[in-house]
Design an enzyme around this catalytic site. Structure first.
Site: not given
Ligand code: NAP
Length: 296
Positions: A154, A261, A209, A49
């Site tokens: 995963s 987030s 997403g 990461y």
């Molecule tokens: P997510 O919750 O789908 O997306 C987070 C993004 O959405 C952030 O950039 C956040 O921005 C934005 N967001 C949240 N609320 C919002 C709102 N009301 N309006 C606009 N934007 C908003 O999760 P993700 O970050 O993609 O994934 C979560 C975690 O899953 C990662 O940190 C990682 O640990 C894990 N992951 C694992 C894999 C795997 O292959 N195992 C792959 C991807 C991710 P803000 O920060 O500004 O709120």
């Protein structure tokens, strides 16, 4: 065999985007303390990461208050070797689940995170060149040397999970999967059935997403926003992320959403969504908005 030998917190803190938040160590420490105050004790990382920087940023913050280590479980992953600018020896992204790479990746993670042990290590992606006996040997070595307490995977299919499990002394405790109204595959390809069968709760990544559910211009994203907004109103909230988390939490495999987030208010709102219970028609309205058609 039940896989439950490790308890994941009901929500999990995701640190994939930590480097993009441009935080001081004190701000990251405040973020960690905020999570802990909400009962979010599992911290999700991966070696790669932030081009190998996020574990370091987390470790630097944790070093300001090392006593917090006892209150959290640290999850990290290995097995992907991306061709980053900082890795000029790699001209292509590839996977490496060899004994040597798993061991050296864990040593790097321990150093970066500034901790003595990893609570849960995941193989990040299924590797077509994975030799299950070799992974088992690496896991056993890490367990016996006290570097890793529990193991999981995963993005594995049920058969990939079963193959690895067949070679292990201890149960795989989770399969971390993409689960979102924008990505229904795990609901229909048998992966969540397998989690439920083995009482092995998945960790759910990118429930929102990756933010695309708020900003996307695809027909699916537009349909979902409309439907989620209506359902949110009925539940006295204007935050559609809470409805999305409630939708994920309704799945009987008991997914644990990973919050992505960096915004403290959004994190608090996410955790509050466990109080929202969707009825079946609401749940299927979101399914229908995702697929664009009714159930048969
Ligand atoms: P997510 O919750 O789908 O997306 C987070 C993004 O959405 C952030 O950039 C956040 O921005 C934005 N967001 C949240 N609320 C919002 C709102 N009301 N309006 C606009 N934007 C908003 O999760 P993700 O970050 O993609 O994934 C979560 C975690 O899953 C990662 O940190 C990682 O640990 C894990 N992951 C694992 C894999 C795997 O292959 N195992 C792959 C991807 C991710 P803000 O920060 O500004 O709120």
């Amino acid at each position: 065999m039940s896989q439950q030998s490790f308890t994941l917190s009901p929500f999990i803190a995701g640190f994939w985007r930590l480097d993009s938040w441009q935080q001081s160590p004190q701000q990251t420490l405040a973020l960690i303390e905020h999570y802990l105050s909400l009962g979010v004790t599992c911290m999700d990382h991966a070696d790669i990461y932030g081009e190998y920087s996020c574990e370091n940023l987390f470790g630097r913050a944790l070093a300001l208050k090392p006593s917090l280590r006892q209150q959290m479980q640290i999850v990290t992953k290995c097995g992907i070797k991306p061709a980053f600018a900082s890795t000029p020896d790699r001209y292509i992204n590839y996977y490496d689940t060899s004994y040597q790479h798993i061991l050296s990746s864990v040593d790097n993670s321990l150093r970066a995170l500034q901790v003595e042990e990893i609570d849960l290590l995941l193989i990040h992606r299924p590797d077509p060149l994975m030799n299950a006996d070799e992974v088992a040997q690496a896991f056993e070595q890490l367990y016996q040397t006290g570097k890793v307490k529990h193991f999981g995977v995963s993005n594995f299919t049920p058969s990939q999970f079963d193959l690895l499990q067949s070679r292990l002394e201890r149960p795989l405790v989770t399969n971390q999967l993409e689960i979102s109204p924008m990505q229904l595959s795990a609901l229909h390809d048998g992966t969540l059935d397998h989690c439920q069968q083995y009482r092995c709760p998945p960790m759910a990544w990118s429930c929102l997403g990756g933010g695309g559910i708020f900003t996307g211009s695809s027909a699916q994203a537009i349909r979902l926003r409309e439907t989620l907004t209506q359902i949110a109103k009925a539940h006295d909230t204007d935050d559609i992320s809470q409805i999305i988390y409630a939708w994920v939490l309704a799945l009987p495999s008991q997914p644990k959403p990973i919050i992505g987030s960096g915004n403290l208010d959004r994190i608090s709102a996410a955790v509050t969504s466990k109080q929202i219970v969707l009825d079946k028609q609401e749940w299927f309205s979101i399914w229908q908005a995702s697929t664009g058609h009714s159930v048969p």
